[in-house]
Design a protein around this motif. Structure first.
Motif, PDB file in Angstrom:
ATOM      1  N   VAL A  61       0.991  -1.329   0.064  1.00  0.00           N
ATOM      2  CA  VAL A  61       0.048   0.144   0.076  1.00  0.00           C
ATOM      3  C   VAL A  61       0.753   1.383   0.082  1.00  0.00           C
ATOM      4  N   ALA A  62       0.874   1.830  -0.845  1.00  0.00           N
ATOM      5  CA  ALA A  62       1.714   3.144  -1.284  1.00  0.00           C
ATOM      6  C   ALA A  62       1.031   4.515  -0.487  1.00  0.00           C
ATOM      7  N   LYS A  63      -0.290   4.412  -0.346  1.00  0.00           N
ATOM      8  CA  LYS A  63      -0.913   5.851   0.329  1.00  0.00           C
ATOM      9  C   LYS A  63      -2.392   5.094   0.295  1.00  0.00           C
ATOM     10  N   ALA A  64      -2.945   5.697   1.470  1.00  0.00           N
ATOM     11  CA  ALA A  64      -4.486   5.273   2.021  1.00  0.00           C
ATOM     12  C   ALA A  64      -5.045   6.397   2.359  1.00  0.00           C
ATOM     13  N   ARG A  65      -6.481   6.355   2.220  1.00  0.00           N
ATOM     14  CA  ARG A  65      -7.342   7.497   2.830  1.00  0.00           C
ATOM     15  C   ARG A  65      -8.594   6.651   3.474  1.00  0.00           C
ATOM     16  N   LEU A  66      -9.022   6.835   4.530  1.00  0.00           N
ATOM     17  CA  LEU A  66     -10.507   6.614   5.161  1.00  0.00           C
ATOM     18  C   LEU A  66     -11.443   7.547   4.806  1.00  0.00           C
ATOM     19  N   VAL A  67     -12.404   6.812   4.203  1.00  0.00           N
ATOM     20  CA  VAL A  67     -13.643   7.782   3.606  1.00  0.00           C
ATOM     21  C   VAL A  67     -14.704   7.182   4.335  1.00  0.00           C
ATOM     22  N   VAL A  68     -15.519   8.056   5.297  1.00  0.00           N
ATOM     23  CA  VAL A  68     -16.476   7.825   5.918  1.00  0.00           C
ATOM     24  C   VAL A  68     -17.966   8.358   5.478  1.00  0.00           C
ATOM     25  N   VAL A  69     -18.858   7.441   5.042  1.00  0.00           N
ATOM     26  CA  VAL A  69     -20.155   7.946   4.333  1.00  0.00           C
ATOM     27  C   VAL A  69     -21.308   7.656   5.221  1.00  0.00           C
ATOM     28  N   TRP A  70     -22.478   8.058   5.115  1.00  0.00           N
ATOM     29  CA  TRP A  70     -23.943   7.760   5.549  1.00  0.00           C
ATOM     30  C   TRP A  70     -24.584   7.037   4.570  1.00  0.00           C
ATOM     31  N   VAL A  71     -25.019   5.840   4.731  1.00  0.00           N
ATOM     32  CA  VAL A  71     -25.815   5.085   3.832  1.00  0.00           C
ATOM     33  C   VAL A  71     -27.021   4.378   4.814  1.00  0.00           C
ATOM     34  N   GLY A  72     -28.167   4.249   4.268  1.00  0.00           N
ATOM     35  CA  GLY A  72     -29.144   3.380   5.109  1.00  0.00           C
ATOM     36  C   GLY A  72     -29.079   3.776   6.495  1.00  0.00           C
ATOM     37  N   GLN A  73     -28.919   5.339   6.993  1.00  0.00           N
ATOM     38  CA  GLN A  73     -29.096   5.600   8.274  1.00  0.00           C
ATOM     39  C   GLN A  73     -27.899   4.907   9.147  1.00  0.00           C
ATOM     40  N   GLN A  74     -26.600   4.682   8.559  1.00  0.00           N
ATOM     41  CA  GLN A  74     -25.643   3.896   9.495  1.00  0.00           C
ATOM     42  C   GLN A  74     -24.247   4.562   8.675  1.00  0.00           C
ATOM     43  N   ASP A  75     -23.342   4.728   9.604  1.00  0.00           N
ATOM     44  CA  ASP A  75     -21.956   5.066   8.926  1.00  0.00           C
ATOM     45  C   ASP A  75     -21.395   3.825   8.256  1.00  0.00           C
ATOM     46  N   GLN A  76     -20.620   4.349   7.318  1.00  0.00           N
ATOM     47  CA  GLN A  76     -19.843   3.131   6.353  1.00  0.00           C
ATOM     48  C   GLN A  76     -18.651   3.640   6.247  1.00  0.00           C
ATOM     49  N   MET A  77     -17.505   2.742   6.452  1.00  0.00           N
ATOM     50  CA  MET A  77     -16.129   3.305   6.172  1.00  0.00           C
ATOM     51  C   MET A  77     -15.375   2.391   4.880  1.00  0.00           C
ATOM     52  N   VAL A  78     -14.850   3.306   4.149  1.00  0.00           N
ATOM     53  CA  VAL A  78     -13.942   2.675   3.179  1.00  0.00           C
ATOM     54  C   VAL A  78     -12.587   3.096   3.163  1.00  0.00           C
ATOM     55  N   LEU A  79     -11.567   2.275   3.082  1.00  0.00           N
ATOM     56  CA  LEU A  79     -10.040   2.652   3.260  1.00  0.00           C
ATOM     57  C   LEU A  79      -9.961   2.508   1.821  1.00  0.00           C
ATOM     58  N   ARG A  80      -9.728   3.762   0.967  1.00  0.00           N
ATOM     59  CA  ARG A  80      -9.121   3.522  -0.142  1.00  0.00           C
ATOM     60  C   ARG A  80      -7.538   3.501  -0.203  1.00  0.00           C
ATOM     61  N   SER A  81      -6.937   2.564  -1.157  1.00  0.00           N
ATOM     62  CA  SER A  81      -5.419   2.348  -0.812  1.00  0.00           C
ATOM     63  C   SER A  81      -4.941   2.168  -2.161  1.00  0.00           C
ATOM     64  N   GLU A  82      -4.208   3.058  -2.596  1.00  0.00           N
ATOM     65  CA  GLU A  82      -3.043   2.914  -3.583  1.00  0.00           C
ATOM     66  C   GLU A  82      -2.232   1.638  -3.780  1.00  0.00           C
ATOM     67  N   VAL A  83      -2.616   0.909  -4.505  1.00  0.00           N
ATOM     68  CA  VAL A  83      -1.641  -0.531  -4.469  1.00  0.00           C
ATOM     69  C   VAL A  83      -1.259  -0.607  -6.193  1.00  0.00           C
ATOM     70  N   ASP A  84      -0.141  -1.578  -6.049  1.00  0.00           N
ATOM     71  CA  ASP A  84       0.289  -1.940  -7.475  1.00  0.00           C
ATOM     72  C   ASP A  84       0.034  -3.408  -7.484  1.00  0.00           C
ATOM     73  N   GLY A  85      -1.148  -3.532  -7.959  1.00  0.00           N
ATOM     74  CA  GLY A  85      -1.554  -5.155  -8.210  1.00  0.00           C
ATOM     75  C   GLY A  85      -2.119  -5.872  -7.079  1.00  0.00           C
ATOM     76  N   GLY A  86      -2.946  -5.074  -6.402  1.00  0.00           N
ATOM     77  CA  GLY A  86      -3.734  -5.811  -5.192  1.00  0.00           C
ATOM     78  C   GLY A  86      -4.734  -6.746  -5.736  1.00  0.00           C
TER      79      GLY A  86
END
Length: 70
Positions: free
Chosen positions: A1-26
């Motif tokens: 993982v070269a770089k990552a960002r945690l993104v928090v969104v509100w979907v269906g009355q609850q929080d969801q988080m996605v770790l966006r990760s820069e990778v070479d060949g994940g």
């Protein structure tokens, strides 16, 4: 993982988080390992999304909260 960002969104009355990760060949195994590490360390569920190298802005933002409540 070269770089990552945690993104928090509100979907269906609850929080969801996605770790966006820069990778070479994940793959599914790496995604599963990262998701398990998130659960083990933070005691929350999170998804992992692989993005191309260089696609995450170099703006110092590590956690991006884009929740919008209706």
């Amino acid at each position: 993982v070269a770089k990552a960002r945690l993104v928090v969104v509100w979907v269906g009355q609850q929080d969801q988080m996605v770790l966006r990760s820069e990778v070479d060949g994940g793959d599914d195994a790496l995604s599963a390992a990262i998701a398990q590490s998130i659960r083990d360390l933070c005691n929350v569920r999170g998804e992992v999304e692989f993005v191309e190298l260089g696609s995450i802005a170099n703006d110092g933002v590590v956690i991006e909260d884009i929740r919008q409540y209706e």
